[in-house]
Design a protein around this motif. Structure first.
Motif, PDB file in Angstrom:
ATOM      1  N   ARG A  46       0.824  -1.211   0.000  1.00 40.59           N
ATOM      2  CA  ARG A  46       0.000   0.000   0.000  1.00 40.59           C
ATOM      3  C   ARG A  46       0.861   1.264   0.000  1.00 40.59           C
ATOM      4  O   ARG A  46       0.519   2.262  -0.636  1.00 40.59           O
ATOM      5  CB  ARG A  46      -0.942  -0.025   1.198  1.00 40.59           C
ATOM      6  N   GLN A  47       1.987   1.216   0.701  1.00 37.27           N
ATOM      7  CA  GLN A  47       2.918   2.354   0.641  1.00 37.27           C
ATOM      8  C   GLN A  47       3.474   2.522  -0.771  1.00 37.27           C
ATOM      9  O   GLN A  47       3.615   3.646  -1.267  1.00 37.27           O
ATOM     10  CB  GLN A  47       4.057   2.149   1.645  1.00 37.27           C
ATOM     11  N   LEU A  48       3.772   1.405  -1.425  1.00 39.51           N
ATOM     12  CA  LEU A  48       4.259   1.461  -2.806  1.00 39.51           C
ATOM     13  C   LEU A  48       3.192   2.056  -3.725  1.00 39.51           C
ATOM     14  O   LEU A  48       3.496   2.901  -4.578  1.00 39.51           O
ATOM     15  CB  LEU A  48       4.636   0.051  -3.269  1.00 39.51           C
ATOM     16  N   ALA A  49       1.923   1.616  -3.560  1.00 43.26           N
ATOM     17  CA  ALA A  49       0.841   2.150  -4.389  1.00 43.26           C
ATOM     18  C   ALA A  49       0.640   3.640  -4.151  1.00 43.26           C
ATOM     19  O   ALA A  49       0.437   4.412  -5.104  1.00 43.26           O
ATOM     20  CB  ALA A  49      -0.451   1.384  -4.093  1.00 43.26           C
ATOM     21  N   ASP A  50       0.698   4.079  -2.886  1.00 44.50           N
ATOM     22  CA  ASP A  50       0.555   5.515  -2.595  1.00 44.50           C
ATOM     23  C   ASP A  50       1.687   6.322  -3.224  1.00 44.50           C
ATOM     24  O   ASP A  50       1.476   7.432  -3.728  1.00 44.50           O
ATOM     25  CB  ASP A  50       0.538   5.735  -1.082  1.00 44.50           C
ATOM     26  N   HIS A  51       2.883   5.752  -3.207  1.00 44.82           N
ATOM     27  CA  HIS A  51       4.037   6.455  -3.762  1.00 44.82           C
ATOM     28  C   HIS A  51       3.932   6.597  -5.284  1.00 44.82           C
ATOM     29  O   HIS A  51       4.321   7.641  -5.844  1.00 44.82           O
ATOM     30  CB  HIS A  51       5.316   5.705  -3.388  1.00 44.82           C
ATOM     31  N   LEU A  52       3.388   5.570  -5.960  1.00 45.44           N
ATOM     32  CA  LEU A  52       3.326   5.591  -7.423  1.00 45.44           C
ATOM     33  C   LEU A  52       2.042   6.229  -7.956  1.00 45.44           C
ATOM     34  O   LEU A  52       1.980   6.576  -9.144  1.00 45.44           O
ATOM     35  CB  LEU A  52       3.444   4.165  -7.974  1.00 45.44           C
ATOM     36  N   SER A  53       1.027   6.372  -7.124  1.00 51.10           N
ATOM     37  CA  SER A  53      -0.229   6.975  -7.585  1.00 51.10           C
ATOM     38  C   SER A  53      -0.047   8.466  -7.855  1.00 51.10           C
ATOM     39  O   SER A  53       0.837   9.132  -7.295  1.00 51.10           O
ATOM     40  CB  SER A  53      -1.330   6.780  -6.532  1.00 51.10           C
ATOM     41  N   SER A  54      -0.898   8.971  -8.748  1.00 52.44           N
ATOM     42  CA  SER A  54      -0.850  10.396  -9.096  1.00 52.44           C
ATOM     43  C   SER A  54      -2.255  10.836  -9.472  1.00 52.44           C
ATOM     44  O   SER A  54      -3.211  10.058  -9.386  1.00 52.44           O
ATOM     45  CB  SER A  54       0.118  10.622 -10.261  1.00 52.44           C
ATOM     46  N   ARG A  55      -2.380  12.064  -9.905  1.00 50.94           N
ATOM     47  CA  ARG A  55      -3.694  12.546 -10.313  1.00 50.94           C
ATOM     48  C   ARG A  55      -4.232  11.792 -11.524  1.00 50.94           C
ATOM     49  O   ARG A  55      -5.438  11.622 -11.682  1.00 50.94           O
ATOM     50  CB  ARG A  55      -3.616  14.042 -10.640  1.00 50.94           C
ATOM     51  N   SER A  56      -3.351  11.366 -12.395  1.00 54.08           N
ATOM     52  CA  SER A  56      -3.780  10.676 -13.618  1.00 54.08           C
ATOM     53  C   SER A  56      -3.814   9.151 -13.477  1.00 54.08           C
ATOM     54  O   SER A  56      -4.239   8.459 -14.385  1.00 54.08           O
ATOM     55  CB  SER A  56      -2.846  11.040 -14.775  1.00 54.08           C
ATOM     56  N   LEU A  57      -3.349   8.635 -12.351  1.00 54.35           N
ATOM     57  CA  LEU A  57      -3.297   7.179 -12.171  1.00 54.35           C
ATOM     58  C   LEU A  57      -3.637   6.835 -10.725  1.00 54.35           C
ATOM     59  O   LEU A  57      -2.972   7.303  -9.804  1.00 54.35           O
ATOM     60  CB  LEU A  57      -1.913   6.629 -12.524  1.00 54.35           C
ATOM     61  N   ARG A  58      -4.664   6.032 -10.574  1.00 57.27           N
ATOM     62  CA  ARG A  58      -5.043   5.550  -9.251  1.00 57.27           C
ATOM     63  C   ARG A  58      -4.683   4.065  -9.146  1.00 57.27           C
ATOM     64  O   ARG A  58      -5.099   3.258  -9.977  1.00 57.27           O
ATOM     65  CB  ARG A  58      -6.540   5.728  -9.018  1.00 57.27           C
ATOM     66  N   ILE A  59      -3.927   3.730  -8.118  1.00 55.63           N
ATOM     67  CA  ILE A  59      -3.484   2.357  -7.898  1.00 55.63           C
ATOM     68  C   ILE A  59      -4.093   1.869  -6.588  1.00 55.63           C
ATOM     69  O   ILE A  59      -3.932   2.497  -5.542  1.00 55.63           O
ATOM     70  CB  ILE A  59      -1.954   2.253  -7.846  1.00 55.63           C
ATOM     71  N   GLY A  60      -4.825   0.750  -6.668  1.00 59.18           N
ATOM     72  CA  GLY A  60      -5.422   0.151  -5.486  1.00 59.18           C
ATOM     73  C   GLY A  60      -4.746  -1.149  -5.109  1.00 59.18           C
ATOM     74  O   GLY A  60      -4.166  -1.834  -5.953  1.00 59.18           O
ATOM     75  N   VAL A  61      -4.807  -1.496  -3.838  1.00 64.53           N
ATOM     76  CA  VAL A  61      -4.222  -2.734  -3.323  1.00 64.53           C
ATOM     77  C   VAL A  61      -5.297  -3.457  -2.509  1.00 64.53           C
ATOM     78  O   VAL A  61      -5.960  -2.836  -1.660  1.00 64.53           O
ATOM     79  CB  VAL A  61      -2.979  -2.471  -2.457  1.00 64.53           C
ATOM     80  N   ALA A  62      -5.476  -4.735  -2.781  1.00 65.25           N
ATOM     81  CA  ALA A  62      -6.430  -5.561  -2.029  1.00 65.25           C
ATOM     82  C   ALA A  62      -5.754  -6.866  -1.654  1.00 65.25           C
ATOM     83  O   ALA A  62      -4.922  -7.389  -2.404  1.00 65.25           O
ATOM     84  CB  ALA A  62      -7.683  -5.830  -2.857  1.00 65.25           C
ATOM     85  N   VAL A  63      -6.094  -7.374  -0.473  1.00 61.14           N
ATOM     86  CA  VAL A  63      -5.558  -8.657  -0.013  1.00 61.14           C
ATOM     87  C   VAL A  63      -6.721  -9.534   0.440  1.00 61.14           C
ATOM     88  O   VAL A  63      -7.713  -9.042   0.979  1.00 61.14           O
ATOM     89  CB  VAL A  63      -4.541  -8.479   1.141  1.00 61.14           C
ATOM     90  N   GLU A  64      -6.607 -10.827   0.192  1.00 62.26           N
ATOM     91  CA  GLU A  64      -7.612 -11.811   0.602  1.00 62.26           C
ATOM     92  C   GLU A  64      -6.884 -13.030   1.164  1.00 62.26           C
ATOM     93  O   GLU A  64      -6.141 -13.690   0.421  1.00 62.26           O
ATOM     94  CB  GLU A  64      -8.474 -12.234  -0.597  1.00 62.26           C
ATOM     95  N   PRO A  65      -7.041 -13.325   2.447  1.00 59.07           N
ATOM     96  CA  PRO A  65      -7.804 -12.575   3.458  1.00 59.07           C
ATOM     97  C   PRO A  65      -6.998 -11.392   3.981  1.00 59.07           C
ATOM     98  O   PRO A  65      -5.805 -11.285   3.701  1.00 59.07           O
ATOM     99  CB  PRO A  65      -8.019 -13.621   4.539  1.00 59.07           C
ATOM    100  N   ASP A  66      -7.662 -10.561   4.696  1.00 55.63           N
ATOM    101  CA  ASP A  66      -7.012  -9.399   5.305  1.00 55.63           C
ATOM    102  C   ASP A  66      -7.149  -9.510   6.825  1.00 55.63           C
ATOM    103  O   ASP A  66      -8.265  -9.479   7.341  1.00 55.63           O
ATOM    104  CB  ASP A  66      -7.666  -8.112   4.804  1.00 55.63           C
TER     105      ASP A  66
END
Length: 698
Positions: free
Chosen positions: A560-580
């Motif tokens: 999730r830290q990696l996704a937040d770091h790479l996300s921008s206004r033009s790109l939204r990156i989500g992270v999901a885990v199963e199970p959590d």
């Protein structure tokens, strides 16, 4: 009804169906006797008006015997099956007794037995007509209301049969003893009530039965899908029976429709049961069914041929007796063996498919093994043969390596009721083939077990070679897991031990430098700078040992830290885990998942032109999966050579015994990596990629 198969109770096997076999044999024999006597004395028996009803009843008898044994073999359909077989037995025995008494071959004193058998069939036939919708599709009464409904209809059919049979003076020239004497007088005294029961009560009950069928079909699509085969001929017969009670139907219409319904309705009733094939039917039962089908077909062919010959031959008494008998004997002799083979093959293939001939399945597997380019394909080919050819629901192939058992192939989940088959090579057990029974069965039936055993023996030598590769792969994975654990330990020691020590030493040097004179300050400053450079190098070394994001954080938080770091206004990156939260994972697995996710998401940012991306990590059934998706442009179609990044991701998957796949199209790219959850647990198929590859950073 049940028998022991591998320690488990399985219905419809062995001695449990011997009474059903006997009933079917009597029905078949009665049909042969009736056909022979009819053809030899055709002029005599056809002179009676009831002859065509006898033919109709014989068709019903054969059909009820076939469908009745199919239901009797089911764990839930025994009662309904025996209802059908009892109807078949009574009507065929009644027909044979009547024709033999008519021809003077048996004493007339047996006429009472024949009439009682005919009356019982009449009652059972009425019960089948009035209650069929509540028995289907599996031959079971599912509720108390259904049982009460059947009991009421049974009482009504008994009353109708007892009364209606007193109105029949005779049948095929045989006097009916129930139409006279005290018995008939009793029913004549109750005639007002009896006339209400027949036909008014029967009409109401018949309409009610049709309404039950319609309501159940409207309430359940599954019921409609399972029973529409028999609903059509059943409705035709029911409507015809209702009309006959009130309207005089022309014989040219009534007779062909009744013949067609008598032929089609019972067979469709059996097909409703046979269509599911979710129950065990042993070889003897299939042979009985084949014999009944054979007898039915041969009798129909013989009678048709005899009818044609009689219509062409001179109508002399001797010819009329001899010609049909010769035609029947000739046809039976010529067609008996090939027709029985055909009927047996039809039954075997319908109920068991290729598993009825296991050695043909083995030959097919041997041919595929000989064409396989890589011996490592053997486990997958074996699994495909068990699931794809034999039609079993789930299978797993496991071999024993130096580091423990390794599951090479899993097609669905065999579950706790699966049966294990040892894989033997030169007297040594090298692994196991685990196979699940069919849905609705508690154990594999003998045909399945025989086929799987032969397949296991055929594939064992090839799997012995695959085990050597798995030993090597297992050792490699053990080294990688040990390496990553050691790297994590070293990083913690350097980061938490040597790093703070150097930082503390630098602070001490700086403190001394600030209080010292100019002559000492300059050398101390150089020492401090040197220590600072050592700390920087130490951080570089520790970052190389393991991702810094995983230090002090679990895999989910790091992603999730990696996704937040790479996300921008033009790109939204989500992270999901199963199970959590995710279960505890080995260090090597966490590093591989993080590295592959980082590489894939960085390429999404740089090359995909996507505005959405998703990373999904799931852990279940002893496997961990990583799936990265985006809605970008995909890879250029003119590039088909994987780059460094793609090879790195595939290599990280292979190192841990996992698989890697990449699919790219104009709608986006999917990166899919799968791993065993722990060292030496499983080994999936080798990595592969599909789509057009070739982004520059790969």
């Amino acid at each position: 009804m049940g028998a022991e198969v591998n320690g488990t109770k399985v219905p419809g096997t062995g001695r449990e169906l011997l009474p059903a076999y006997l009933v079917c044999a009597v029905v078949a024999l009665s049909g042969v006797v009736w056909a022979v006597l009819t053809l030899i004395h055709l002029d005599t028996v056809t002179a009676y008006d009831q002859f065509h009803y006898s033919v109709q009843n014989l068709l019903l008898g054969f059909g009820f015997a076939l469908s009745g044994m199919l239901f009797a073999a089911r764990p839930t359909g025994a009662v309904f099956g025996w209802l059908l077989m009892t109807a078949a037995l009574t009507v065929t025995v009644a027909d044979v007794l009547l024709i033999t008494i008519t021809l003077g071959l048996l004493p007339a004193s047996l006429g009472g037995v024949a009439c009682v058998a005919g009356m019982v069939f009449y009652m059972l036939f009425g019960l089948l007509i009035l209650t069929q919708p509540v028995w289907l599709p599996d031959g079971r009464l599912g509720s108390v209301r259904a049982r009460l409904y059947v009991v009421v209809m049974l009482l009504l059919c008994v009353a109708q049969g007892l009364y209606a049979w007193t109105l029949v003076d005779g049948w095929m020239g045989v006097r009916n003893p129930m139409a006279q004497g005290a018995w008939a007088a009793f029913w004549h005294r109750t005639e007002p009530v009896s006339r209400w029961v027949f036909p008014t009560g029967i009409e109401v009950a018949q309409v009610l039965a049709l309404l039950v069928m319609v309501v159940k079909s409207l309430r359940s699509r599954q019921y409609l899908r399972d029973t529409w085969w028999v609903a059509v001929p059943y409705t035709v017969w029911s409507v015809l029976a209702l009309l006959t009670l009130r309207v005089d139907i022309p014989e040219a219409v009534d007779r062909p429709v009744r013949y067609a319904a008598a032929l089609v309705w019972p067979l469709c009733l059996g097909y409703v049961s046979a269509r599911a094939r979710a129950w065990y039917l042993d070889r003897a039962a299939r042979r009985v069914l084949a014999t009944l089908l054979l007898t039915f077909l041969l009798l129909a062919a013989a009678m048709a041929a005899a009818g044609v010959l009689l219509s062409l031959a001179p109508h002399h008494r001797d010819t009329a007796r001899l010609l049909p008998a010769c035609a029947l004997g000739l046809l039976l002799g010529v067609l008996l063996r090939p027709t029985f083979r055909w009927a047996a093959r039809v039954m075997d293939h319908y109920f068991y498919g290729d598993r009825a001939h296991p050695y043909q399945v083995v030959r097919g597997l041997a041919e595929r093994l000989s064409r396989a380019p890589d011996p490592g394909d053997t486990p997958q080919l074996l699994g495909d043969a068990v699931v794809g050819v034999l039609g079993l629901p789930a299978v797993s192939v496991t071999v024993d390596t130096r580091h423990g058992p390794r599951e090479l192939v899993r097609i669905h989940d065999p579950g706790p009721v699966a049966e294990e088959f040892p894989l033997l090579y030169r007297g040594e057990e090298i692994g196991r083939l685990c196979v699940a029974p069919r849905p609705g069965e508690l154990a594999l039936d003998p045909q399945d077990r025989e086929a799987v055993q032969v397949l296991a023996g055929q594939a064992a030598p090839a799997l012995a070679g695959a085990r050597l590769y798995q030993d090597l792969q297992s050792s490699r994975e053990q080294l990688i897991h040990a390496r990553e654990e050691e790297r994590r330990r070293l990083r913690h020691e350097l980061h938490d031990g040597l790093g703070p020590a150097l930082s503390g030493l630098r602070l001490q040097v700086d403190a001394v430098r600030r209080g010292a004179g100019a002559e000492v300050a300059r050398p101390l400053s150089e020492v401090s700078d040197g220590i600072g450079y050592a700390i920087k190098e130490l951080r570089h070394i520790t970052d190389g040992l393991a991702p810094a994001a995983l230090d002090g954080a679990d895999l989910t938080r790091a992603l999730r830290q990696l996704a937040d770091h790479l996300s921008s206004r033009s790109l939204r990156i989500g992270v999901a885990v199963e199970p959590d939260p995710l279960p505890p994972l080995p260090a090597a697995l966490q590093v591989a998942v993080y590295r592959i996710a980082s590489e894939a998401l960085n390429n999404v940012v740089r090359h995909s032109h996507a505005d959405r991306a998703q990373a999904l990590v799931s852990a279940s059934d002893g496997r961990v999966s990583l799936r990265i998706t985006d809605n970008g442009d995909g890879f250029p179609s003119h590039r088909d050579c994987p780059g460094v990044g793609l090879r790195s991701m595939a290599q990280r998957s292979e190192e841990l015994g996992g698989s890697f796949a990449l699919t790219s199209s104009v709608d986006g790219t999917v990166v899919d990596a799968r791993f065993p959850a722990g060292p030496g647990t499983t080994s999936g198929p080798r990595s592969h990629a599909s789509g057009s590859l070739g982004a520059e950073d790969f």
